[in-house]
Design a protein around this motif. Structure first.
Motif, PDB file in Angstrom:
ATOM      1  N   SER A 158      -9.108  13.758  -4.349  1.00  0.00           N
ATOM      2  CA  SER A 158      -9.065  13.437  -5.777  1.00  0.00           C
ATOM      3  C   SER A 158     -10.399  12.857  -6.232  1.00  0.00           C
ATOM      4  O   SER A 158     -10.845  13.116  -7.357  1.00  0.00           O
ATOM      5  N   ASP A 159     -11.064  12.096  -5.358  1.00  0.00           N
ATOM      6  CA  ASP A 159     -12.372  11.540  -5.722  1.00  0.00           C
ATOM      7  C   ASP A 159     -13.409  12.638  -5.888  1.00  0.00           C
ATOM      8  O   ASP A 159     -14.223  12.599  -6.823  1.00  0.00           O
ATOM      9  N   VAL A 160     -13.410  13.598  -4.965  1.00  0.00           N
ATOM     10  CA  VAL A 160     -14.378  14.702  -5.061  1.00  0.00           C
ATOM     11  C   VAL A 160     -14.107  15.519  -6.318  1.00  0.00           C
ATOM     12  O   VAL A 160     -15.037  15.885  -7.056  1.00  0.00           O
ATOM     13  N   VAL A 161     -12.847  15.774  -6.583  1.00  0.00           N
ATOM     14  CA  VAL A 161     -12.478  16.502  -7.805  1.00  0.00           C
ATOM     15  C   VAL A 161     -12.937  15.718  -9.031  1.00  0.00           C
ATOM     16  O   VAL A 161     -13.484  16.290  -9.987  1.00  0.00           O
ATOM     17  N   GLY A 162     -12.747  14.392  -9.003  1.00  0.00           N
ATOM     18  CA  GLY A 162     -13.165  13.568 -10.139  1.00  0.00           C
ATOM     19  C   GLY A 162     -14.655  13.649 -10.395  1.00  0.00           C
ATOM     20  O   GLY A 162     -15.098  13.710 -11.547  1.00  0.00           O
ATOM     21  N   ARG A 183      -3.720  19.586 -11.017  1.00  0.00           N
ATOM     22  CA  ARG A 183      -4.166  18.777  -9.878  1.00  0.00           C
ATOM     23  C   ARG A 183      -4.794  17.494 -10.400  1.00  0.00           C
ATOM     24  O   ARG A 183      -5.687  17.525 -11.249  1.00  0.00           O
ATOM     25  N   PHE A 184      -4.304  16.399  -9.925  1.00  0.00           N
ATOM     26  CA  PHE A 184      -4.812  15.070 -10.282  1.00  0.00           C
ATOM     27  C   PHE A 184      -4.891  14.901 -11.802  1.00  0.00           C
ATOM     28  O   PHE A 184      -5.944  14.578 -12.368  1.00  0.00           O
ATOM     29  N   PRO A 185      -3.772  15.104 -12.477  1.00  0.00           N
ATOM     30  CA  PRO A 185      -3.774  15.054 -13.950  1.00  0.00           C
ATOM     31  C   PRO A 185      -4.110  13.667 -14.499  1.00  0.00           C
ATOM     32  O   PRO A 185      -4.498  13.545 -15.662  1.00  0.00           O
ATOM     33  N   GLU A 186      -3.958  12.603 -13.673  1.00  0.00           N
ATOM     34  CA  GLU A 186      -4.280  11.254 -14.164  1.00  0.00           C
ATOM     35  C   GLU A 186      -5.742  11.127 -14.557  1.00  0.00           C
ATOM     36  O   GLU A 186      -6.113  10.242 -15.341  1.00  0.00           O
ATOM     37  N   GLN A 187      -6.586  12.021 -14.044  1.00  0.00           N
ATOM     38  CA  GLN A 187      -8.013  11.974 -14.376  1.00  0.00           C
ATOM     39  C   GLN A 187      -8.305  12.506 -15.775  1.00  0.00           C
ATOM     40  O   GLN A 187      -9.374  12.230 -16.345  1.00  0.00           O
ATOM     41  N   LEU A 188      -7.376  13.281 -16.316  1.00  0.00           N
ATOM     42  CA  LEU A 188      -7.673  14.015 -17.540  1.00  0.00           C
ATOM     43  C   LEU A 188      -7.730  13.117 -18.775  1.00  0.00           C
ATOM     44  O   LEU A 188      -8.081  13.580 -19.863  1.00  0.00           O
ATOM     45  N   ALA A 189      -7.393  11.842 -18.609  1.00  0.00           N
ATOM     46  CA  ALA A 189      -7.606  10.903 -19.710  1.00  0.00           C
ATOM     47  C   ALA A 189      -9.092  10.591 -19.871  1.00  0.00           C
ATOM     48  O   ALA A 189      -9.508  10.080 -20.913  1.00  0.00           O
ATOM     49  N   PHE A 190      -9.892  10.900 -18.841  1.00  0.00           N
ATOM     50  CA  PHE A 190     -11.328  10.566 -18.860  1.00  0.00           C
ATOM     51  C   PHE A 190     -12.232  11.788 -18.742  1.00  0.00           C
ATOM     52  O   PHE A 190     -13.364  11.770 -19.219  1.00  0.00           O
ATOM     53  N   VAL A 191     -11.741  12.846 -18.105  1.00  0.00           N
ATOM     54  CA  VAL A 191     -12.550  14.052 -17.885  1.00  0.00           C
ATOM     55  C   VAL A 191     -11.689  15.278 -18.143  1.00  0.00           C
ATOM     56  O   VAL A 191     -10.471  15.175 -18.300  1.00  0.00           O
ATOM     57  N   LYS A 192     -12.344  16.424 -18.180  1.00  0.00           N
ATOM     58  CA  LYS A 192     -11.639  17.677 -18.394  1.00  0.00           C
ATOM     59  C   LYS A 192     -11.754  18.550 -17.143  1.00  0.00           C
ATOM     60  O   LYS A 192     -12.684  18.399 -16.346  1.00  0.00           O
ATOM     61  N   VAL A 230      -9.636   1.003  -4.837  1.00  0.00           N
ATOM     62  CA  VAL A 230     -10.208   0.953  -6.192  1.00  0.00           C
ATOM     63  C   VAL A 230      -9.173   1.548  -7.131  1.00  0.00           C
ATOM     64  O   VAL A 230      -8.845   2.727  -7.042  1.00  0.00           O
ATOM     65  N   ASP A 231      -8.647   0.714  -8.010  1.00  0.00           N
ATOM     66  CA  ASP A 231      -7.593   1.172  -8.915  1.00  0.00           C
ATOM     67  C   ASP A 231      -8.138   1.722 -10.229  1.00  0.00           C
ATOM     68  O   ASP A 231      -7.493   2.562 -10.867  1.00  0.00           O
ATOM     69  N   ASP A 232      -9.292   1.246 -10.652  1.00  0.00           N
ATOM     70  CA  ASP A 232      -9.854   1.633 -11.946  1.00  0.00           C
ATOM     71  C   ASP A 232     -10.475   3.025 -11.837  1.00  0.00           C
ATOM     72  O   ASP A 232     -11.494   3.223 -11.177  1.00  0.00           O
ATOM     73  N   GLN A 233      -9.857   3.989 -12.508  1.00  0.00           N
ATOM     74  CA  GLN A 233     -10.311   5.371 -12.422  1.00  0.00           C
ATOM     75  C   GLN A 233     -11.743   5.541 -12.930  1.00  0.00           C
ATOM     76  O   GLN A 233     -12.479   6.416 -12.476  1.00  0.00           O
ATOM     77  N   THR A 234     -12.165   4.670 -13.858  1.00  0.00           N
ATOM     78  CA  THR A 234     -13.508   4.817 -14.417  1.00  0.00           C
ATOM     79  C   THR A 234     -14.595   4.378 -13.439  1.00  0.00           C
ATOM     80  O   THR A 234     -15.765   4.699 -13.640  1.00  0.00           O
ATOM     81  N   LEU A 235     -14.227   3.610 -12.411  1.00  0.00           N
ATOM     82  CA  LEU A 235     -15.210   3.157 -11.432  1.00  0.00           C
ATOM     83  C   LEU A 235     -15.366   4.124 -10.270  1.00  0.00           C
ATOM     84  O   LEU A 235     -16.442   4.222  -9.663  1.00  0.00           O
ATOM     85  N   ILE A 236     -14.308   4.848  -9.939  1.00  0.00           N
ATOM     86  CA  ILE A 236     -14.335   5.726  -8.774  1.00  0.00           C
ATOM     87  C   ILE A 236     -15.450   6.761  -8.927  1.00  0.00           C
ATOM     88  O   ILE A 236     -15.547   7.448  -9.941  1.00  0.00           O
ATOM     89  N   GLY A 237     -16.287   6.845  -7.917  1.00  0.00           N
ATOM     90  CA  GLY A 237     -17.414   7.778  -7.933  1.00  0.00           C
ATOM     91  C   GLY A 237     -18.735   7.113  -8.224  1.00  0.00           C
ATOM     92  O   GLY A 237     -19.785   7.627  -7.838  1.00  0.00           O
ATOM     93  N   LEU A 238     -18.721   5.976  -8.914  1.00  0.00           N
ATOM     94  CA  LEU A 238     -19.977   5.311  -9.264  1.00  0.00           C
ATOM     95  C   LEU A 238     -20.655   4.752  -8.016  1.00  0.00           C
ATOM     96  O   LEU A 238     -19.991   4.268  -7.102  1.00  0.00           O
ATOM     97  N   PRO A 239     -21.984   4.767  -7.972  1.00  0.00           N
ATOM     98  CA  PRO A 239     -22.671   4.235  -6.797  1.00  0.00           C
ATOM     99  C   PRO A 239     -22.614   2.720  -6.716  1.00  0.00           C
ATOM    100  O   PRO A 239     -22.637   2.151  -5.630  1.00  0.00           O
ATOM    101  N   GLU A 240     -22.557   2.034  -7.854  1.00  0.00           N
ATOM    102  CA  GLU A 240     -22.523   0.578  -7.874  1.00  0.00           C
ATOM    103  C   GLU A 240     -21.853   0.118  -9.157  1.00  0.00           C
ATOM    104  O   GLU A 240     -21.485   0.929 -10.018  1.00  0.00           O
ATOM    105  N   ASN A 241     -21.699  -1.186  -9.297  1.00  0.00           N
ATOM    106  CA  ASN A 241     -21.061  -1.725 -10.505  1.00  0.00           C
ATOM    107  C   ASN A 241     -21.852  -1.364 -11.753  1.00  0.00           C
ATOM    108  O   ASN A 241     -23.085  -1.337 -11.720  1.00  0.00           O
ATOM    109  N   PRO A 242     -21.178  -1.129 -12.863  1.00  0.00           N
ATOM    110  CA  PRO A 242     -21.899  -1.057 -14.141  1.00  0.00           C
ATOM    111  C   PRO A 242     -22.563  -2.406 -14.401  1.00  0.00           C
ATOM    112  O   PRO A 242     -22.187  -3.423 -13.808  1.00  0.00           O
ATOM    113  N   PRO A 243     -23.556  -2.464 -15.285  1.00  0.00           N
ATOM    114  CA  PRO A 243     -24.204  -3.749 -15.586  1.00  0.00           C
ATOM    115  C   PRO A 243     -23.183  -4.808 -15.994  1.00  0.00           C
ATOM    116  O   PRO A 243     -22.230  -4.524 -16.725  1.00  0.00           O
TER     117      PRO A 243
END
Length: 801
Positions: A115-119, A163-172, A418-431
């Motif tokens: 799911s992370d790779v798909v995201g 597949r992994f429809p929970e992501q579709l609130a943030f991506v297509k 990591v529960d926050d879908q918007t963080l998954i995939g990021l290399p580090e914390n947002p500012p």
């Protein structure tokens, strides 16, 4: 950007292509391709490293596991700053070497990491996905093969909305055009197989970029050399360089990875004039006067504003705004004299802005989205005149601390939590405290993000900037991460308390498992200001029976409990990194008997074994070169060589005769594992032995005792199969494959369905003493508090006593 870089950025505005490279670990990426695609082909180029490299070794310091993962994360980001690519990660943990993709997928939790790779694919939307490894190769690291299998599965799954429809609130959903394997003659020559390029697509990747004044191979070498913890510093290979690709999925290709893919503005509806405008700007660009292009760049920006497109317009507008700032010679930064702040406090911020051209620019406003603060400035930025403002921003009470997001919760052995879908995939914390400045230029409003930095001036290094850290009001550090009780005698346990950002008054207590005792129940804490420190000492009483658990240091202030340790990692190539792990230590009560007292330790690549030996009563001295003489070593009950000492100590060959003489006179020497790469000597012991790449990666693999009556198995601790329970990550690595008959093999182990490896613990009588060569991973087991590992190591150090 200088003028050459601005020209390159202008050219990139007319290229609409994306390529995603996928592999398993930091340093697996092909930096030559990253450099070529980012700076030559001008594609949006990204690397998805499935793991953060947490399970490897560290050649630059003692950090292992999560801390090593932080180092390697920052090394990848440093590499991307060199080759101008983007960086992504999944939640997968590098749990150590794995021999099969099946084991890897089981430990990672296949669906979670898929799911992370798909995201990432849906977020980045690549036209082409490239794998470093083959999904069908069973002869490499299991992580390697698994990364390619996940890439292949994600190629199809990313375009399926089911597949992994929970992501579709943030991506297509997104389906790339093709998936290819970046194969190499190296993969074949490494196995003594012929390499046949027939049917492969070939790319010449050794070109030269005159605007940058560098060959892509030179950029690639500098990028790869950022992986300093892995010791892969690389010289540039100048000249021609061919790269080979095999189609795995998607549309066929013959001559190019982007064959049949539109990489022009024609892929965006109603954008016909954009490419023409860009070409005209490029043709009229004056390297000596970049600001002359700003009026036309602003017209281009206005034209982009009229196009409705979610895929390319936001990205190209951001690139364009960066170009405009560069042409203006615009510099805006926010800095603070506070290294850290606590939620609820107010940060003081100094804003500096300068416009280094004659085009009128107005600094209208600065906003801090997290706090909701907004400050009107309405200041003109005259040419080459520094404008400053003193600002303040209150940090909201609910602001999370600056702990790396993937380390905020306990995960599984294979994946971070990591529960926050918007963080998954990021290399580090947002500012932590992003600011948005609003500029007015020729009637257009432009917005830029500024990230306030803690700024200091070092008398040697000059000006240094670090991220502003959001942290709790107080830190606690237990004296040892593992507390081992060899008997039921109590121990004193120290806790170091530091006020982080201001006064801290409350009480400190230790929480221990049932059956353990602590005295006193609590101690008062009264720290007068930021940086103030104190020490508290508790007596911890273990139970009579064997037991394991966790001790937590808890500071209570105004009704709130804080239990965080302050960790800092600092290296020149990655700067200062702050960690806030739980303030805790592992408690181990085990029957561990020892003989001898003083241990000499010859450092290797870095490990925590000396501190672990102190836990069971040994006095440990780290040895320098002047200490390593046969006569001086007589004072030690045993001498231990750190992990990879034969790889990292340049003068090890000169020290071994002294070490052998010490053993011959009755001493004990224990050499921990080494790798085949860059051995400084072929003589690993007083008698011949040859190491291999063989390893036992299953930490639960059966361990058979080959010499049950040898004193190493009986004295002072009777070793049984129970002593091999609870091991972490692996059994051992780089086991000897051949050895002289003078060596006695003590243990045998192997991964499922593989041959027995008998050389992991070899002992030889030499004169009056003993020399031990061992490839079992004591450097992992002792810091993890594995009781059986302590008992075995105690037997090694006690041999002959």
């Amino acid at each position: 950007m200088n003028s050459g870089e601005i020209q390159l950025a202008l050219q990139k505005l007319n290229i609409l292509g994306r390529v995603l490279y996928i592999a398993a670990h930091p340093d697996d990426e092909n930096t030559n391709l990253m450099a070529l695609w980012s700076n030559g082909s001008l594609y949006e180029t990204a690397y998805l490293s499935i793991t953060r490299g947490d399970g490897g070794q560290n050649l630059i310091g003692p950090e292992l596991r999560e801390r090593l993962g932080v180092i390697r994360t920052e090394e990848l980001l440093a590499a991307r700053r060199v080759d101008h690519g983007k960086q992504f990660f999944s939640r997968a943990i590098d749990f150590g070497f794995s021999k099969t993709a099946e084991e890897t997928m089981r430990i990672w939790d296949h669906d979670k990491i898929l799911s992370d790779v798909v995201g990432v694919v849906r977020k980045f939307r690549p036209d082409v996905i490239v794998t470093r490894f083959s999904p069908e190769d069973q002869l490499t690291h299991g992580h390697h093969t698994a990364s390619a299998i996940l890439a292949r599965e994600a190629f199809s799954a990313a375009g399926d909305p089911n597949r992994f429809p929970e992501q579709l609130a943030f991506v297509k959903p997104w389906r790339p055009t093709r998936l290819v394997w970046n194969t190499s003659p190296f993969f074949f020559s490494n196995r003594n197989l012929p390499f046949d390029p027939t049917g492969l697509t070939v790319l010449e990747a050794g070109g030269y970029n005159s605007l940058l004044g560098k060959a892509y191979t030179e950029i690639a070498a500098a990028s790869l050399s950022m992986h300093k913890s892995q010791g892969v510093g690389s010289p540039p290979r100048r000249g021609a360089r061919k790269e080979y690709f095999k189609l795995l999925e998607g549309q066929p290709m013959t001559t190019s990875l982007f064959e049949g893919i539109d990489t022009n503005w024609s892929r965006v509806a109603n954008s016909e004039s954009i490419a023409t405008q860009i070409r005209q700007i490029i043709s009229q660009f004056l390297p000596a006067d970049p600001a002359a292009s700003v009026p036309e760049l602003l017209k281009l920006r206005q034209a982009m504003n009229g196009i409705k497109d979610e895929s390319w317009i936001p990205e190209k507008k951001a690139e364009l705004d960066g170009i405009i700032a560069a042409c203006l010679g615009l510099h805006v930064e926010a800095s603070t004299t506070n290294e850290a702040v606590t939620p609820g406090q107010t940060a003081t911020i100094k804003l500096e802005a300068i416009n280094r051209c004659n085009i009128p620019v107005t600094l209208q406003e600065i906003r801090f989205p997290l706090s909701g603060d907004s400050m009107k400035i309405d200041a003109a930025l005259p040419s080459n005149e520094l404008v400053t403002r003193d600002l303040s921003c209150k940090i909201p009470e609910n602001t999370p601390y600056s702990q790396p997001y993937w380390l905020r919760k306990h995960g599984t052995p294979g994946a971070f939590a990591v529960d926050d879908q918007t963080l998954i995939g990021l290399p580090e914390n947002p500012p932590d405290l992003p600011g948005e400045i609003v500029l007015q230029i020729n009637g257009q409003e432009l917005r830029y993000m500024v990230d306030p930095k803690y700024r200091i001036v070092d008398p040697v290094a000059g000006e240094l900037r670090r991220p502003l850290v959001i942290e709790p009001p107080v830190f606690a550090k237990v004296s040892n991460s593992v507390l081992v009780f060899a008997t039921n005698e109590p121990k004193s346990v120290g806790v170091h308390i530091t006020a982080a950002t201001g006064p801290a008054k409350g009480k400190l207590k230790l929480a221990v498992p049932q059956g353990w005792g602590v005295d006193p129940a609590s101690v008062p804490i009264d720290l007068k200001g930021a940086g103030a420190e104190t020490m508290a000492t508790f007596t911890v009483k273990p139970p009579d029976q064997n037991s394991e658990g966790t001790l937590r240091a808890i500071v209570s202030i105004d009704g709130r409990d804080y239990s965080f340790e302050h960790g800092r990692i600092s290296y020149p190539h990655i700067g200062v990194q702050t960690l806030m792990p739980p303030a805790e230590g592992k408690l181990v009560r085990a029957d561990i008997r020892t003989k001898g007292d003083r241990i000499g330790y010859i450092p290797g690549a870095g490990d925590d074994v000396p501190e672990s030996l102190q836990q069971i009563g040994y006095s440990v001295k780290i040895l320098s070169e002047s200490d390593i003489t046969a006569e001086n070593l007589k004072q030690f009950s045993a001498v231990v060589l750190g992990v990879r000492a034969y790889n990292t100590q340049e003068r090890i060959a000169n020290w071994l005769p002294e070490l052998f003489a010490y053993v011959k006179a009755g001493g004990v020497a224990v050499a921990q594992y080494n790798t085949l790469a860059e051995l400084k000597t072929d003589q690993l012991g007083p008698y011949p032995l040859e190491i291999s790449r063989d390893r036992v990666t299953d930490e639960n693999a059966e361990v058979r005792i080959l010499a049950p009556n040898h004193p190493l198995m009986t004295t002072p601790n009777k070793i049984t199969s129970k002593d091999f329970e609870g091991w972490v990550q692996e059994r051992g690595l780089y086991f000897p494959k051949t050895w002289d008959p003078s060596w006695t093999a003590i243990l045998s182990s192997n991964d499922p369905k593989e041959k027995p490896l008998d050389g992991g613990l070899l002992v030889a009588k030499y004169g009056k003493g003993f020399f031990i060569y061992t490839s079992y991973s004591w450097f992992r087991q002792l810091p993890a508090g594995v009781p059986g590992a302590y008992r075995l190591v105690a037997n090694m150090l006690s041999l002959g006593k």
